[in-house]
Design a protein around this motif. Structure first.
Motif, PDB file in Angstrom:
ATOM      1  N   ALA A  26       4.086  52.081  33.369  1.00 53.24           N
ATOM      2  CA  ALA A  26       5.004  51.651  34.430  1.00 53.24           C
ATOM      3  C   ALA A  26       5.889  52.807  34.880  1.00 53.24           C
ATOM      4  N   ASP A  27       6.411  53.579  33.923  1.00 56.66           N
ATOM      5  CA  ASP A  27       7.229  54.744  34.282  1.00 56.66           C
ATOM      6  C   ASP A  27       6.389  55.804  34.981  1.00 56.66           C
ATOM      7  N   TYR A  28       5.138  55.960  34.565  1.00 57.28           N
ATOM      8  CA  TYR A  28       4.233  56.923  35.192  1.00 57.28           C
ATOM      9  C   TYR A  28       4.096  56.598  36.679  1.00 57.28           C
ATOM     10  N   ALA A  29       3.895  55.319  36.987  1.00 59.64           N
ATOM     11  CA  ALA A  29       3.752  54.904  38.386  1.00 59.64           C
ATOM     12  C   ALA A  29       5.056  55.086  39.156  1.00 59.64           C
ATOM     13  N   ALA A  30       6.182  54.887  38.480  1.00 61.79           N
ATOM     14  CA  ALA A  30       7.478  54.940  39.161  1.00 61.79           C
ATOM     15  C   ALA A  30       7.991  56.353  39.369  1.00 61.79           C
ATOM     16  N   TYR A  31       7.704  57.261  38.418  1.00 64.55           N
ATOM     17  CA  TYR A  31       8.392  58.547  38.412  1.00 64.55           C
ATOM     18  C   TYR A  31       7.511  59.767  38.651  1.00 64.55           C
ATOM     19  N   ARG A  32       6.192  59.640  38.504  1.00 63.33           N
ATOM     20  CA  ARG A  32       5.378  60.820  38.771  1.00 63.33           C
ATOM     21  C   ARG A  32       5.486  61.191  40.245  1.00 63.33           C
ATOM     22  N   PRO A  33       5.645  62.480  40.570  1.00 69.28           N
ATOM     23  CA  PRO A  33       5.885  62.869  41.969  1.00 69.28           C
ATOM     24  C   PRO A  33       4.650  62.703  42.840  1.00 69.28           C
ATOM     25  N   ASN A  72       7.909  69.874  46.392  1.00 69.67           N
ATOM     26  CA  ASN A  72       9.340  70.074  46.649  1.00 69.67           C
ATOM     27  C   ASN A  72      10.024  68.713  46.638  1.00 69.67           C
ATOM     28  N   LEU A  73      10.925  68.537  45.676  1.00 76.83           N
ATOM     29  CA  LEU A  73      11.531  67.239  45.425  1.00 76.83           C
ATOM     30  C   LEU A  73      13.049  67.370  45.451  1.00 76.83           C
ATOM     31  N   GLU A  74      13.721  66.260  45.713  1.00 74.65           N
ATOM     32  CA  GLU A  74      15.173  66.195  45.569  1.00 74.65           C
ATOM     33  C   GLU A  74      15.465  64.969  44.733  1.00 74.65           C
ATOM     34  N   TRP A  75      15.877  65.199  43.488  1.00 76.21           N
ATOM     35  CA  TRP A  75      15.997  64.130  42.514  1.00 76.21           C
ATOM     36  C   TRP A  75      17.418  63.985  41.991  1.00 76.21           C
ATOM     37  N   PRO A  76      17.908  62.750  41.838  1.00 73.44           N
ATOM     38  CA  PRO A  76      19.077  62.517  41.000  1.00 73.44           C
ATOM     39  C   PRO A  76      18.658  62.663  39.532  1.00 73.44           C
ATOM     40  N   TYR A 136       0.372  71.318  37.832  1.00 74.65           N
ATOM     41  CA  TYR A 136       1.650  72.001  38.004  1.00 74.65           C
ATOM     42  C   TYR A 136       2.300  72.111  36.630  1.00 74.65           C
ATOM     43  N   GLY A 137       3.047  73.196  36.433  1.00 72.96           N
ATOM     44  CA  GLY A 137       3.568  73.491  35.110  1.00 72.96           C
ATOM     45  C   GLY A 137       5.067  73.350  34.989  1.00 72.96           C
ATOM     46  N   MET A 138       5.764  74.469  34.829  1.00 76.72           N
ATOM     47  CA  MET A 138       7.205  74.448  34.566  1.00 76.72           C
ATOM     48  C   MET A 138       7.996  74.184  35.849  1.00 76.72           C
ATOM     49  N   PRO A 139       9.059  73.383  35.746  1.00 68.81           N
ATOM     50  CA  PRO A 139       9.868  73.100  36.936  1.00 68.81           C
ATOM     51  C   PRO A 139      10.791  74.257  37.287  1.00 68.81           C
ATOM     52  N   HIS A 140      11.048  74.394  38.574  1.00 69.25           N
ATOM     53  CA  HIS A 140      12.052  75.330  39.074  1.00 69.25           C
ATOM     54  C   HIS A 140      13.168  74.496  39.706  1.00 69.25           C
ATOM     55  N   ILE A 141      14.374  74.700  39.228  1.00 66.27           N
ATOM     56  CA  ILE A 141      15.518  73.881  39.636  1.00 66.27           C
ATOM     57  C   ILE A 141      16.578  74.802  40.222  1.00 66.27           C
ATOM     58  N   VAL A 142      17.211  74.362  41.294  1.00 69.58           N
ATOM     59  CA  VAL A 142      18.121  75.234  42.038  1.00 69.58           C
ATOM     60  C   VAL A 142      19.279  75.722  41.174  1.00 69.58           C
ATOM     61  N   SER A 143      19.712  74.910  40.220  1.00 61.67           N
ATOM     62  CA  SER A 143      20.769  75.320  39.293  1.00 61.67           C
ATOM     63  C   SER A 143      20.145  76.085  38.128  1.00 61.67           C
ATOM     64  N   GLU A 144      20.547  77.343  37.963  1.00 63.11           N
ATOM     65  CA  GLU A 144      19.995  78.147  36.867  1.00 63.11           C
ATOM     66  C   GLU A 144      20.352  77.562  35.511  1.00 63.11           C
ATOM     67  N   ASP A 145      21.557  77.020  35.366  1.00 63.51           N
ATOM     68  CA  ASP A 145      21.965  76.429  34.089  1.00 63.51           C
ATOM     69  C   ASP A 145      21.111  75.209  33.756  1.00 63.51           C
ATOM     70  N   VAL A 146      20.851  74.364  34.755  1.00 64.93           N
ATOM     71  CA  VAL A 146      20.015  73.184  34.524  1.00 64.93           C
ATOM     72  C   VAL A 146      18.590  73.613  34.174  1.00 64.93           C
ATOM     73  N   TRP A 156      24.438  68.414  36.087  1.00 61.99           N
ATOM     74  CA  TRP A 156      23.731  67.858  37.242  1.00 61.99           C
ATOM     75  C   TRP A 156      24.696  67.306  38.281  1.00 61.99           C
ATOM     76  N   GLY A 157      25.753  66.646  37.780  1.00 61.54           N
ATOM     77  CA  GLY A 157      26.719  66.027  38.680  1.00 61.54           C
ATOM     78  C   GLY A 157      26.782  64.534  38.464  1.00 61.54           C
ATOM     79  N   SER A 158      27.178  63.795  39.498  1.00 61.53           N
ATOM     80  CA  SER A 158      27.277  62.343  39.401  1.00 61.53           C
ATOM     81  C   SER A 158      25.887  61.717  39.455  1.00 61.53           C
ATOM     82  N   GLU A 159      25.844  60.404  39.244  1.00 60.70           N
ATOM     83  CA  GLU A 159      24.562  59.694  39.289  1.00 60.70           C
ATOM     84  C   GLU A 159      23.913  59.794  40.660  1.00 60.70           C
ATOM     85  N   GLU A 160      24.722  59.965  41.691  1.00 63.29           N
ATOM     86  CA  GLU A 160      24.180  60.015  43.055  1.00 63.29           C
ATOM     87  C   GLU A 160      23.766  61.429  43.476  1.00 63.29           C
ATOM     88  N   ASP A 161      24.255  62.433  42.786  1.00 65.65           N
ATOM     89  CA  ASP A 161      23.974  63.809  43.176  1.00 65.65           C
ATOM     90  C   ASP A 161      22.491  64.142  42.977  1.00 65.65           C
TER      91      ASP A 161
END
Length: 248
Positions: A12-19, A187-191, A132-142, A228-233
């Motif tokens: 169920a999570d696979y169907a909901a969250y895989r990009p 290219n994704l934008e995820w909370p 696809y392998g390792m994620p690239h995230i705009v925040s270097e710390d994240v 990451w920030g708030s739940e909505e970020d």
């Protein structure tokens, strides 16, 4: 049937969250097909590649060895989902124009599968597999903490086949006439909640939980919460798609 089942427990999570994959990928795949009657989406999971293929073909057959995964696949009038292993497709000889394997080839790559590809594909048909392998995230710390989680707590629990994912399938000997492929990205934008949902579907997380009896995802959640920030970020998250394709 026996197969390495890393995902039925999180279907169920696979169907909901895989990009979802970019539309440009399917535009290119169909552009190199000589005919567009039948496509076989092998090891389709819950249909992340089957659905986008449907508008291009008369019929898309999605197969997976996990009935639990297929139960999560969304119905479409031009798509049929069938429980089957990758080496025993429910398809007639020479009946398929395109065969796709989306982020799954590393689980069953070998001559038995490639023999089945040769059996079902029409002469001149196309085989394509991507990962696809390792994620690239705009925040270097994240990004750093995510990579540390992948290599640290999860490190011992990754199946050995994942090394093929990390090398972008470059180590796989593709026994077909290789096609030059364009570069693609996810290219994704995820909370944070969406990203953690995706993390929960990783094979190493399932093995960690099975062997240790505890979920490792809260470890990462605690480290990322303030960063990451708030739940909505939302944060931009990207993955390089590594595509291998050949004409059979």
């Amino acid at each position: 049937m026996s197969f390495p089942d890393h995902f039925s427990s999180v279907a169920a999570d696979y169907a909901a969250y895989r990009p979802q994959y970019p539309a440009s990928l399917f535009d290119w795949l169909t552009s190199v097909c000589q005919r567009r009657e039948v496509a076989w989406d092998c090891a389709c999971g819950s249909g992340q590649a089957s659905r986008p293929l449907a508008p291009y073909f008369g019929l898309v057959v999605g197969t997976d060895a996990s009935p639990t995964q297929l139960a999560e696949a969304a119905a479409h009038e031009k798509t049929r989902f069938v429980v089957a292993t990758s080496e025993q497709a429910p398809l007639a000889d020479g009946s398929v124009d395109l065969i796709t394997v989306a982020r799954a080839l590393h689980w069953f790559v070998g001559e038995a599968f490639f023999a089945e590809v040769r059996r079902v594909v029409r002469s001149g048909g196309v085989f394509a597999a991507w990962t696809y392998g390792m994620p690239h995230i705009v925040s270097e710390d994240v990004e750093r903490r995510v990579h540390e989680f992948i290599d640290g707590p999860l490190g011992p629990y990754w199946p050995p086949e994942v090394q093929m994912v990390l090398d972008g399938y470059a180590s796989i000997d593709l026994p077909f006439q290789e096609l030059e492929t364009p570069a693609f990205e996810l290219n994704l934008e995820w909370p944070l909640g969406k990203f953690l949902g995706f993390v929960s579907t990783w094979s190493a997380v399932a093995r960690y939980l099975e062997e240790r009896g505890e979920d490792p995802v809260p470890i990462l959640e605690a480290e990322l919460g303030a960063l990451w920030g708030s739940e909505e970020d939302v944060l931009p998250v990207s993955y390089r798609l590594d595509l291998r394709a050949g004409r059979v």
